[in-house]
Design a protein around this motif. Structure first.
Motif, PDB file in Angstrom:
ATOM      1  N   PHE A  54       0.830  -1.202   0.000  1.00  0.00           N
ATOM      2  CA  PHE A  54       0.000   0.000   0.000  1.00  0.00           C
ATOM      3  C   PHE A  54       0.870   1.260   0.000  1.00  0.00           C
ATOM      4  O   PHE A  54       0.636   2.188  -0.782  1.00  0.00           O
ATOM      5  CB  PHE A  54      -0.943   0.018   1.211  1.00  0.00           C
ATOM      6  CG  PHE A  54      -1.733   1.288   1.318  1.00  0.00           C
ATOM      7  CD1 PHE A  54      -2.864   1.484   0.533  1.00  0.00           C
ATOM      8  CD2 PHE A  54      -1.337   2.299   2.183  1.00  0.00           C
ATOM      9  CE1 PHE A  54      -3.585   2.667   0.615  1.00  0.00           C
ATOM     10  CE2 PHE A  54      -2.054   3.482   2.263  1.00  0.00           C
ATOM     11  CZ  PHE A  54      -3.182   3.669   1.482  1.00  0.00           C
ATOM     12  N   ALA A  55       1.880   1.301   0.869  1.00  0.00           N
ATOM     13  CA  ALA A  55       2.772   2.471   0.945  1.00  0.00           C
ATOM     14  C   ALA A  55       3.524   2.665  -0.368  1.00  0.00           C
ATOM     15  O   ALA A  55       3.588   3.786  -0.887  1.00  0.00           O
ATOM     16  CB  ALA A  55       3.751   2.323   2.111  1.00  0.00           C
ATOM     17  N   LYS A  85       8.817   6.890  13.586  1.00  0.00           N
ATOM     18  CA  LYS A  85       9.151   7.576  14.835  1.00  0.00           C
ATOM     19  C   LYS A  85       9.680   8.967  14.538  1.00  0.00           C
ATOM     20  O   LYS A  85      10.233   9.218  13.469  1.00  0.00           O
ATOM     21  CB  LYS A  85      10.229   6.793  15.591  1.00  0.00           C
ATOM     22  CG  LYS A  85       9.778   5.420  16.019  1.00  0.00           C
ATOM     23  CD  LYS A  85      10.870   4.708  16.754  1.00  0.00           C
ATOM     24  CE  LYS A  85      10.369   3.323  17.150  1.00  0.00           C
ATOM     25  NZ  LYS A  85      11.377   2.545  17.823  1.00  0.00           N
ATOM     26  N   GLU A  86       9.515   9.862  15.515  1.00  0.00           N
ATOM     27  CA  GLU A  86      10.143  11.183  15.408  1.00  0.00           C
ATOM     28  C   GLU A  86      11.637  10.980  15.615  1.00  0.00           C
ATOM     29  O   GLU A  86      12.056  10.239  16.502  1.00  0.00           O
ATOM     30  CB  GLU A  86       9.594  12.128  16.478  1.00  0.00           C
ATOM     31  CG  GLU A  86       8.163  12.544  16.233  1.00  0.00           C
ATOM     32  CD  GLU A  86       8.006  13.388  14.988  1.00  0.00           C
ATOM     33  OE1 GLU A  86       8.906  14.182  14.663  1.00  0.00           O
ATOM     34  OE2 GLU A  86       6.966  13.244  14.319  1.00  0.00           O
ATOM     35  N   VAL A  87      12.454  11.607  14.792  1.00  0.00           N
ATOM     36  CA  VAL A  87      13.900  11.437  14.882  1.00  0.00           C
ATOM     37  C   VAL A  87      14.553  12.807  15.028  1.00  0.00           C
ATOM     38  O   VAL A  87      14.368  13.669  14.175  1.00  0.00           O
ATOM     39  CB  VAL A  87      14.456  10.726  13.624  1.00  0.00           C
ATOM     40  CG1 VAL A  87      15.949  10.538  13.740  1.00  0.00           C
ATOM     41  CG2 VAL A  87      13.772   9.383  13.426  1.00  0.00           C
ATOM     42  N   ASN A 112       9.170  11.179   8.566  1.00  0.00           N
ATOM     43  CA  ASN A 112       8.205  10.470   9.401  1.00  0.00           C
ATOM     44  C   ASN A 112       7.038  10.040   8.531  1.00  0.00           C
ATOM     45  O   ASN A 112       6.412  10.860   7.873  1.00  0.00           O
ATOM     46  CB  ASN A 112       7.712  11.374  10.540  1.00  0.00           C
ATOM     47  CG  ASN A 112       6.803  10.635  11.491  1.00  0.00           C
ATOM     48  OD1 ASN A 112       5.842  10.006  11.093  1.00  0.00           O
ATOM     49  ND2 ASN A 112       7.127  10.700  12.762  1.00  0.00           N
ATOM     50  N   LYS A 113       6.759   8.739   8.514  1.00  0.00           N
ATOM     51  CA  LYS A 113       5.712   8.228   7.614  1.00  0.00           C
ATOM     52  C   LYS A 113       4.300   8.532   8.086  1.00  0.00           C
ATOM     53  O   LYS A 113       3.353   8.317   7.348  1.00  0.00           O
ATOM     54  CB  LYS A 113       5.891   6.734   7.346  1.00  0.00           C
ATOM     55  CG  LYS A 113       5.616   5.839   8.506  1.00  0.00           C
ATOM     56  CD  LYS A 113       5.516   4.356   8.185  1.00  0.00           C
ATOM     57  CE  LYS A 113       6.401   3.838   7.146  1.00  0.00           C
ATOM     58  NZ  LYS A 113       6.336   2.408   6.937  1.00  0.00           N
ATOM     59  N   HIS A 114       4.146   9.070   9.298  1.00  0.00           N
ATOM     60  CA  HIS A 114       2.798   9.334   9.801  1.00  0.00           C
ATOM     61  C   HIS A 114       2.324  10.755   9.533  1.00  0.00           C
ATOM     62  O   HIS A 114       1.260  11.139  10.000  1.00  0.00           O
ATOM     63  CB  HIS A 114       2.702   9.005  11.288  1.00  0.00           C
ATOM     64  CG  HIS A 114       2.853   7.540  11.552  1.00  0.00           C
ATOM     65  ND1 HIS A 114       1.975   6.603  11.049  1.00  0.00           N
ATOM     66  CD2 HIS A 114       3.799   6.839  12.213  1.00  0.00           C
ATOM     67  CE1 HIS A 114       2.367   5.388  11.410  1.00  0.00           C
ATOM     68  NE2 HIS A 114       3.471   5.507  12.105  1.00  0.00           N
ATOM     69  N   ILE A 115       3.078  11.521   8.761  1.00  0.00           N
ATOM     70  CA  ILE A 115       2.580  12.823   8.342  1.00  0.00           C
ATOM     71  C   ILE A 115       1.629  12.582   7.176  1.00  0.00           C
ATOM     72  O   ILE A 115       1.613  11.510   6.589  1.00  0.00           O
ATOM     73  CB  ILE A 115       3.744  13.779   7.950  1.00  0.00           C
ATOM     74  CG1 ILE A 115       4.567  13.204   6.789  1.00  0.00           C
ATOM     75  CG2 ILE A 115       4.606  14.091   9.153  1.00  0.00           C
ATOM     76  CD1 ILE A 115       5.695  14.109   6.314  1.00  0.00           C
TER      77      ILE A 115
END
Length: 133
Positions: A19-20, A91-93, A111-114
C-alpha cells in the motif's frame, strides 16, 4: 562530480507495505517523476545496481535487512554511494538520534505518519535540493 553514473530522473521507493509503495509512487508519478519500487532491502539493492536511481526513499522497519542495512550497502557500493538516501520511519527522529541510531549514513529521514501531501512535499524538497548541488 558526485553521482555522475546515477540516473538523476529516477526515484526508488523501498517499503514492505505494498500500500505504501503504491501510494508514494502514484503521487510522485502524478507529479511527473519516474519511480521504481522494491518490497525489501535485498530486492532493492539488486534493482539499484541495475537501474542506479539517484534518489532512494526507504522504510526503516522491514523483514530481513532493514533500511539502515540497505543504506550501508548503498554507501559501500562504488557506483551507488552518492545516491540521496532518505529513511522513512514511524518515529520522530532528532538530529542527535540520527547521529546515534543511523550513524549519519542516510541523508535524512521522513516520518511516515505525516499526511501524504506533506510526505510527498518533503520528498520533493530533497529531490530539488540535490539537483542544485
Amino acid at each position: 562530480m558526485k553521482g555522475i553514473n546515477l540516473n538523476k530522473n529516477l526515484i526508488m521507493i523501498v517499503d514492505d507495505s505494498k500500500f505504501a509503495r503504491e501510494a508514494y509512487s502514484m503521487e510522485l508519478e502524478k507529479k511527473g517523476y519516474n519511480v521504481i519500487t522494491a518490497p525489501d532491502a535485498e530486492t532493492a539493492f539488486a534493482i539499484a545496481k541495475k537501474e542506479k536511481p539517484m534518489y532512494i526513499f526507504c522504510d526503516f522497519h522491514m523483514e530481513g535487512l532493514n533500511g539502515l542495512d540497505l543504506c550501508k550497502m548503498i554507501r559501500e557500493d562504488a557506483e551507488l554511494k552518492d545516491a540521496i538516501f532518505v529513511i522513512i520511519t514511524d518515529k520522530e527522529v532528532t538530529e542527535q538520534q540520527q547521529a546515534i541510531d543511523f550513524h549519519d549514513l542516510p541523508d535524512s529521514w521522513i516520518n511516515k505518519h505525516i499526511g501524504i501531501d506533506e510526505f510527498i512535499a518533503t520528498m520533493e524538497k530533497w529531490i530539488k535540493m540535490s539537483r542544485k548541488v
